[in-house]
Design a protein around this motif. Structure first.
Motif, PDB file in Angstrom:
ATOM      1  N   ALA A 207       0.636  -1.379   0.121  1.00  0.00           N
ATOM      2  CA  ALA A 207       0.089   0.004   0.137  1.00  0.00           C
ATOM      3  C   ALA A 207       0.796   1.258   0.053  1.00  0.00           C
ATOM      4  CB  ALA A 207      -1.047   0.121   1.139  1.00  0.00           C
ATOM      5  N   ALA A 208       1.770   1.348   0.815  1.00  0.00           N
ATOM      6  CA  ALA A 208       2.854   2.278   0.791  1.00  0.00           C
ATOM      7  C   ALA A 208       3.491   2.487  -0.599  1.00  0.00           C
ATOM      8  CB  ALA A 208       3.981   2.117   1.759  1.00  0.00           C
ATOM      9  N   VAL A 209       4.026   1.630  -1.290  1.00  0.00           N
ATOM     10  CA  VAL A 209       4.575   1.387  -2.578  1.00  0.00           C
ATOM     11  C   VAL A 209       3.423   1.961  -3.729  1.00  0.00           C
ATOM     12  CG1 VAL A 209       5.590   0.133  -4.601  1.00  0.00           C
ATOM     13  CG2 VAL A 209       6.210   0.058  -2.139  1.00  0.00           C
ATOM     14  N   ASP A 210       2.321   1.813  -3.638  1.00  0.00           N
ATOM     15  CA  ASP A 210       1.151   2.150  -4.196  1.00  0.00           C
ATOM     16  C   ASP A 210       0.844   3.532  -4.073  1.00  0.00           C
ATOM     17  OD1 ASP A 210       0.855  -0.241  -5.273  1.00  0.00           O
ATOM     18  OD2 ASP A 210      -0.930  -0.921  -4.066  1.00  0.00           O
ATOM     19  N   LEU A 211       0.824   4.148  -2.805  1.00  0.00           N
ATOM     20  CA  LEU A 211       0.911   5.627  -2.554  1.00  0.00           C
ATOM     21  C   LEU A 211       1.797   6.450  -3.208  1.00  0.00           C
ATOM     22  CD1 LEU A 211      -0.775   7.850  -1.039  1.00  0.00           C
ATOM     23  CD2 LEU A 211       0.871   7.230   0.870  1.00  0.00           C
ATOM     24  N   TYR A 212       3.152   5.600  -2.924  1.00  0.00           N
ATOM     25  CA  TYR A 212       4.347   6.503  -3.498  1.00  0.00           C
ATOM     26  C   TYR A 212       4.201   6.713  -4.845  1.00  0.00           C
ATOM     27  CZ  TYR A 212       8.972   7.314  -5.151  1.00  0.00           C
ATOM     28  OH  TYR A 212      10.333   7.761  -5.857  1.00  0.00           O
ATOM     29  N   ARG A 213       3.830   5.651  -5.607  1.00  0.00           N
ATOM     30  CA  ARG A 213       3.416   5.751  -7.191  1.00  0.00           C
ATOM     31  C   ARG A 213       2.576   6.548  -7.794  1.00  0.00           C
ATOM     32  NH1 ARG A 213       4.269  -0.717  -8.132  1.00  0.00           N
ATOM     33  NH2 ARG A 213       6.331  -0.485  -8.722  1.00  0.00           N
ATOM     34  N   LEU A 214       1.468   6.683  -6.701  1.00  0.00           N
ATOM     35  CA  LEU A 214       0.410   7.786  -6.985  1.00  0.00           C
ATOM     36  C   LEU A 214       0.831   9.165  -6.942  1.00  0.00           C
ATOM     37  CD1 LEU A 214      -2.706   7.996  -7.698  1.00  0.00           C
ATOM     38  CD2 LEU A 214      -3.152   8.014  -5.100  1.00  0.00           C
ATOM     39  N   ARG A 215       1.548   9.231  -5.695  1.00  0.00           N
ATOM     40  CA  ARG A 215       2.209  10.555  -5.593  1.00  0.00           C
ATOM     41  C   ARG A 215       3.019  11.023  -6.755  1.00  0.00           C
ATOM     42  NH1 ARG A 215       3.570  10.029   0.886  1.00  0.00           N
ATOM     43  NH2 ARG A 215       1.547  10.561   1.499  1.00  0.00           N
ATOM     44  N   THR A 216       4.068  10.142  -7.055  1.00  0.00           N
ATOM     45  CA  THR A 216       4.849  10.672  -8.066  1.00  0.00           C
ATOM     46  C   THR A 216       4.105  10.834  -9.603  1.00  0.00           C
ATOM     47  OG1 THR A 216       5.489   8.244  -8.464  1.00  0.00           O
ATOM     48  CG2 THR A 216       6.771   9.537  -7.222  1.00  0.00           C
ATOM     49  N   GLU A 217       3.286   9.830  -9.878  1.00  0.00           N
ATOM     50  CA  GLU A 217       2.549  10.027 -10.995  1.00  0.00           C
ATOM     51  C   GLU A 217       1.505  11.426 -11.123  1.00  0.00           C
ATOM     52  OE1 GLU A 217       0.510   9.165 -15.012  1.00  0.00           O
ATOM     53  OE2 GLU A 217       2.546   8.670 -13.809  1.00  0.00           O
ATOM     54  N   ASN A 218       1.046  11.647  -9.855  1.00  0.00           N
ATOM     55  CA  ASN A 218       0.213  13.122  -9.842  1.00  0.00           C
ATOM     56  C   ASN A 218       1.156  14.044  -9.960  1.00  0.00           C
ATOM     57  OD1 ASN A 218      -2.224  11.830  -9.329  1.00  0.00           O
ATOM     58  ND2 ASN A 218      -2.155  11.997  -7.211  1.00  0.00           N
ATOM     59  N   ARG A 219       2.352  14.129  -9.466  1.00  0.00           N
ATOM     60  CA  ARG A 219       3.498  15.232  -9.481  1.00  0.00           C
ATOM     61  C   ARG A 219       3.796  15.267 -11.160  1.00  0.00           C
ATOM     62  NH1 ARG A 219       6.464  14.260  -5.804  1.00  0.00           N
ATOM     63  NH2 ARG A 219       5.902  16.124  -4.545  1.00  0.00           N
ATOM     64  N   ARG A 220       3.849  14.308 -11.826  1.00  0.00           N
ATOM     65  CA  ARG A 220       4.344  14.213 -13.209  1.00  0.00           C
ATOM     66  C   ARG A 220       3.200  14.711 -14.032  1.00  0.00           C
ATOM     67  NH1 ARG A 220       3.581  12.055 -17.717  1.00  0.00           N
ATOM     68  NH2 ARG A 220       1.967  10.340 -16.898  1.00  0.00           N
ATOM     69  N   LEU A 221       2.059  14.295 -13.791  1.00  0.00           N
ATOM     70  CA  LEU A 221       0.914  14.830 -14.416  1.00  0.00           C
ATOM     71  C   LEU A 221       0.638  16.183 -14.198  1.00  0.00           C
ATOM     72  CD1 LEU A 221      -1.691  12.000 -14.095  1.00  0.00           C
ATOM     73  CD2 LEU A 221      -0.411  12.660 -16.192  1.00  0.00           C
ATOM     74  N   LEU A 222       0.780  16.966 -12.866  1.00  0.00           N
ATOM     75  CA  LEU A 222       0.811  18.205 -12.482  1.00  0.00           C
ATOM     76  C   LEU A 222       1.925  18.990 -13.354  1.00  0.00           C
ATOM     77  CD1 LEU A 222      -0.817  20.401 -11.079  1.00  0.00           C
ATOM     78  CD2 LEU A 222       1.134  20.249  -9.091  1.00  0.00           C
TER      79      LEU A 222
END
Length: 178
Positions: free
Chosen positions: A116-131
């Motif tokens: 779950a932590a890895v999934d959260l990290y991936r989500l945060r980095t993907e959100n930053r990339r998209l932003l």
């Protein structure tokens, strides 16, 4: 490659965690010295940091507070045999701990919490990339809009297009048929 930092002053705990997590395919970086782990925060980007609460030179809560400052996107997990409500509150409020795991642990709990932590990290980095991508596109649109305004100011009517009822562009001198 997903990298996870493991911090515990007991080498046998680190060995057990590595044995448990190795099949996941993550890169595991174990540290039995929190000061060495702190130095590693400047060298390596971590998706998750799993840290023991009670360590002799630096407690896990303080360590995770430093980790939060240096790597805010890394999910922080606290591991302890002793956990009271006050400690949990401090961990959540000061270090923004993602999960609290108890010793002895259940293998499934550790694996699922880290996944779950890895999934959260991936989500945060993907959100930053998209932003960042969105901001770049917005910047391009703003420049284009400014150029259109500049051209319209120099040549009034340049950006206006006349069309007939079928959508065809009418050139100067063309008239609409009734």
């Amino acid at each position: 490659m997903i990298t996870i930092q493991l911090v515990d002053d007991e080498p046998h705990v680190l060995t057990a965690l590595q044995r448990l997590l190795r099949p996941q395919g993550w890169e595991l970086q174990p540290f039995d010295d929190p000061e060495a782990a702190l130095a590693a925060l400047a060298q390596q980007q971590y998706a998750a940091i799993l840290c023991d609460l009670n360590m002799p030179r630096l407690d896990g809560l303080t360590y995770l507070q430093f980790a939060r400052q240096r790597q805010p996107d890394a999910a922080r997990l606290l591991l302890s045999a002793h956990g009271d409500r006050a400690t949990l509150m401090k961990a959540i409020n000061r270090a923004e701990v993602f999960r609290f795991l108890s010793k002895p642990w259940d293998d499934y709990d550790v694996e699922s919490a880290l996944q779950a932590a890895v999934d959260l990290y991936r989500l945060r980095t993907e959100n930053r990339r998209l932003l960042e991508q969105l901001r770049g596109q917005q910047h391009t649109l703003d420049r284009q809009r400014q150029e259109l305004l500049r051209l319209e100011a120099q040549h009034p009517g340049l950006t206006r297009v006349r069309r007939d009822p079928d959508g065809a562009v009418l050139l100067e001198g063309d008239e609409l048929d009734d």
